[in-house]
Structure formats: C-alpha cells, structure tokens
Design a protein around this motif. Structure first.
Motif, PDB file in Angstrom:
ATOM      1  N   GLU A  51       0.818  -1.215   0.000  1.00 55.06           N
ATOM      2  CA  GLU A  51       0.000   0.000   0.000  1.00 55.06           C
ATOM      3  C   GLU A  51       0.852   1.264   0.000  1.00 55.06           C
ATOM      4  O   GLU A  51       0.388   2.324  -0.449  1.00 55.06           O
ATOM      5  N   LYS A  52       2.077   1.173   0.486  1.00 57.37           N
ATOM      6  CA  LYS A  52       2.959   2.339   0.516  1.00 57.37           C
ATOM      7  C   LYS A  52       3.552   2.673  -0.851  1.00 57.37           C
ATOM      8  O   LYS A  52       4.098   3.760  -1.037  1.00 57.37           O
ATOM      9  N   VAL A  53       3.451   1.756  -1.808  1.00 58.69           N
ATOM     10  CA  VAL A  53       3.996   1.995  -3.146  1.00 58.69           C
ATOM     11  C   VAL A  53       3.066   2.948  -3.882  1.00 58.69           C
ATOM     12  O   VAL A  53       1.864   2.687  -4.021  1.00 58.69           O
ATOM     13  N   LYS A  54       3.629   4.057  -4.336  1.00 61.22           N
ATOM     14  CA  LYS A  54       2.840   5.045  -5.055  1.00 61.22           C
ATOM     15  C   LYS A  54       2.285   4.409  -6.333  1.00 61.22           C
ATOM     16  O   LYS A  54       3.014   3.755  -7.073  1.00 61.22           O
ATOM     17  N   GLY A  55       0.991   4.562  -6.556  1.00 60.80           N
ATOM     18  CA  GLY A  55       0.346   4.000  -7.736  1.00 60.80           C
ATOM     19  C   GLY A  55      -0.485   2.768  -7.441  1.00 60.80           C
ATOM     20  O   GLY A  55      -1.294   2.346  -8.252  1.00 60.80           O
ATOM     21  N   VAL A  56      -0.296   2.187  -6.254  1.00 67.47           N
ATOM     22  CA  VAL A  56      -1.088   1.020  -5.863  1.00 67.47           C
ATOM     23  C   VAL A  56      -2.456   1.513  -5.390  1.00 67.47           C
ATOM     24  O   VAL A  56      -2.549   2.413  -4.573  1.00 67.47           O
ATOM     25  N   THR A  57      -3.509   0.897  -5.937  1.00 70.99           N
ATOM     26  CA  THR A  57      -4.859   1.324  -5.578  1.00 70.99           C
ATOM     27  C   THR A  57      -5.595   0.299  -4.729  1.00 70.99           C
ATOM     28  O   THR A  57      -6.533   0.648  -4.022  1.00 70.99           O
ATOM     29  N   GLU A  58      -5.174  -0.974  -4.811  1.00 71.73           N
ATOM     30  CA  GLU A  58      -5.853  -2.003  -4.035  1.00 71.73           C
ATOM     31  C   GLU A  58      -4.909  -3.180  -3.797  1.00 71.73           C
ATOM     32  O   GLU A  58      -4.155  -3.563  -4.683  1.00 71.73           O
ATOM     33  N   VAL A  59      -4.993  -3.742  -2.602  1.00 72.78           N
ATOM     34  CA  VAL A  59      -4.168  -4.905  -2.243  1.00 72.78           C
ATOM     35  C   VAL A  59      -5.056  -5.917  -1.527  1.00 72.78           C
ATOM     36  O   VAL A  59      -5.819  -5.559  -0.627  1.00 72.78           O
ATOM     37  N   GLU A  60      -4.945  -7.165  -1.949  1.00 69.45           N
ATOM     38  CA  GLU A  60      -5.607  -8.262  -1.238  1.00 69.45           C
ATOM     39  C   GLU A  60      -4.578  -9.367  -1.047  1.00 69.45           C
ATOM     40  O   GLU A  60      -4.026  -9.880  -2.020  1.00 69.45           O
ATOM     41  N   GLU A  75       1.281   3.558 -15.044  1.00 71.11           N
ATOM     42  CA  GLU A  75       1.952   4.810 -15.399  1.00 71.11           C
ATOM     43  C   GLU A  75       2.799   5.305 -14.226  1.00 71.11           C
ATOM     44  O   GLU A  75       3.655   6.158 -14.397  1.00 71.11           O
ATOM     45  N   ILE A  76       2.527   4.760 -13.038  1.00 70.41           N
ATOM     46  CA  ILE A  76       3.191   5.244 -11.829  1.00 70.41           C
ATOM     47  C   ILE A  76       4.166   4.218 -11.256  1.00 70.41           C
ATOM     48  O   ILE A  76       5.224   4.573 -10.753  1.00 70.41           O
ATOM     49  N   THR A  77       3.799   2.943 -11.304  1.00 69.75           N
ATOM     50  CA  THR A  77       4.664   1.913 -10.720  1.00 69.75           C
ATOM     51  C   THR A  77       4.726   0.693 -11.628  1.00 69.75           C
ATOM     52  O   THR A  77       4.114   0.669 -12.687  1.00 69.75           O
ATOM     53  N   ASN A  78       5.464  -0.319 -11.191  1.00 71.08           N
ATOM     54  CA  ASN A  78       5.664  -1.514 -12.015  1.00 71.08           C
ATOM     55  C   ASN A  78       5.875  -2.730 -11.112  1.00 71.08           C
ATOM     56  O   ASN A  78       6.061  -2.586  -9.906  1.00 71.08           O
ATOM     57  N   PRO A  79       5.848  -3.931 -11.693  1.00 72.37           N
ATOM     58  CA  PRO A  79       6.018  -5.144 -10.883  1.00 72.37           C
ATOM     59  C   PRO A  79       7.318  -5.166 -10.079  1.00 72.37           C
ATOM     60  O   PRO A  79       7.333  -5.648  -8.939  1.00 72.37           O
ATOM     61  N   GLU A  80       8.380  -4.650 -10.632  1.00 73.30           N
ATOM     62  CA  GLU A  80       9.667  -4.645  -9.916  1.00 73.30           C
ATOM     63  C   GLU A  80       9.572  -3.854  -8.616  1.00 73.30           C
ATOM     64  O   GLU A  80      10.127  -4.259  -7.592  1.00 73.30           O
ATOM     65  N   ALA A  81       8.877  -2.738  -8.634  1.00 74.74           N
ATOM     66  CA  ALA A  81       8.713  -1.923  -7.423  1.00 74.74           C
ATOM     67  C   ALA A  81       7.866  -2.654  -6.384  1.00 74.74           C
ATOM     68  O   ALA A  81       8.116  -2.542  -5.177  1.00 74.74           O
ATOM     69  N   LEU A  82       6.880  -3.413  -6.834  1.00 72.23           N
ATOM     70  CA  LEU A  82       6.036  -4.169  -5.910  1.00 72.23           C
ATOM     71  C   LEU A  82       6.838  -5.287  -5.247  1.00 72.23           C
ATOM     72  O   LEU A  82       6.741  -5.504  -4.038  1.00 72.23           O
ATOM     73  N   ILE A  83       7.633  -5.983  -6.057  1.00 66.49           N
ATOM     74  CA  ILE A  83       8.496  -7.043  -5.523  1.00 66.49           C
ATOM     75  C   ILE A  83       9.496  -6.460  -4.531  1.00 66.49           C
ATOM     76  O   ILE A  83       9.736  -7.024  -3.459  1.00 66.49           O
ATOM     77  N   GLU A  84      10.059  -5.328  -4.869  1.00 65.10           N
ATOM     78  CA  GLU A  84      11.025  -4.669  -3.978  1.00 65.10           C
ATOM     79  C   GLU A  84      10.371  -4.301  -2.641  1.00 65.10           C
ATOM     80  O   GLU A  84      10.976  -4.454  -1.577  1.00 65.10           O
ATOM     81  N   ALA A  85       9.118  -3.849  -2.697  1.00 64.17           N
ATOM     82  CA  ALA A  85       8.426  -3.450  -1.470  1.00 64.17           C
ATOM     83  C   ALA A  85       8.239  -4.630  -0.525  1.00 64.17           C
ATOM     84  O   ALA A  85       8.502  -4.517   0.680  1.00 64.17           O
TER      85      ALA A  85
END
Length: 97
Positions: A51-60, A75-85
């Motif tokens: 949820e802290k990753v900019k561009g994420v709108t929903e997490v389950e 347009e704001i984030t990508n899978p690599e940023a999600l994995i990093e988080a």
C-alpha cells in the motif's frame, strides 16, 4: 462554408478527445507469490508494504494461498517496485505465472 468549418472543428476536437482517452493508464492487476508468509500476522505486513507503493490502488493478501493480488497504475509503478516493497519488508516475492 461556415458549417464546413464548424464540422472540421468538431472532428478535430473529437479526434483529440479519442486520442487522449487512449493515453489514460488502465489499472493493472498482478498476483505475487509470497511463499515466506508463515503466520497469520504476515499478511498485514505485506499489505502495508504494498500500500505504501505510489500507484497502488488495491491490495488483497491471501495467507493460505501465500499470494498478494495488487491493482496498480502502470503509469506510476511496475512489478519490480512491488516485488522490492515486499522484499524490503522481509517477504521476498515473485510474479505468479
């Protein structure tokens, strides 16, 4: 002649609107494997990290499946940023195939 000019302007504006609509980012859905979630509290940490990753709108986060489904703006984030988080939060993840 005046009607022809008005029609040209209407067509031009319509074309610009249609072109700009195509440029709007569509939400992307991604499922991450998070195999190191071993306790019922883990999903809270994984959820907060995503949820802290900019561009994420929903997490389950599904604990029993060891997965996290994320909806984000590509347009704001990508899978690599999600994995990093998740990795930085102590829960390495990968894109589920």
């Amino acid at each position: 002649k005046q009607i022809g000019n008005i029609m040209k302007k209407i067509l031009l504006v319509t074309g610009l609107i249609l072109t700009s609509i195509g440029a709007i980012a569509k939400p992307q859905t991604l499922t991450l494997d998070v195999p190191t979630m071993t306790c019922p509290v883990c999903p809270f940490t994984v959820t907060k990290s995503l949820e802290k990753v900019k561009g994420v709108t929903e997490v389950e986060v599904m604990f029993h499946a060891r997965e996290a489904q994320v909806i984000y703006d590509d347009e704001i984030t990508n899978p690599e940023a999600l994995i990093e988080a998740t990795t930085n939060a102590g829960y390495p993840s990968s894109v589920k195939n």
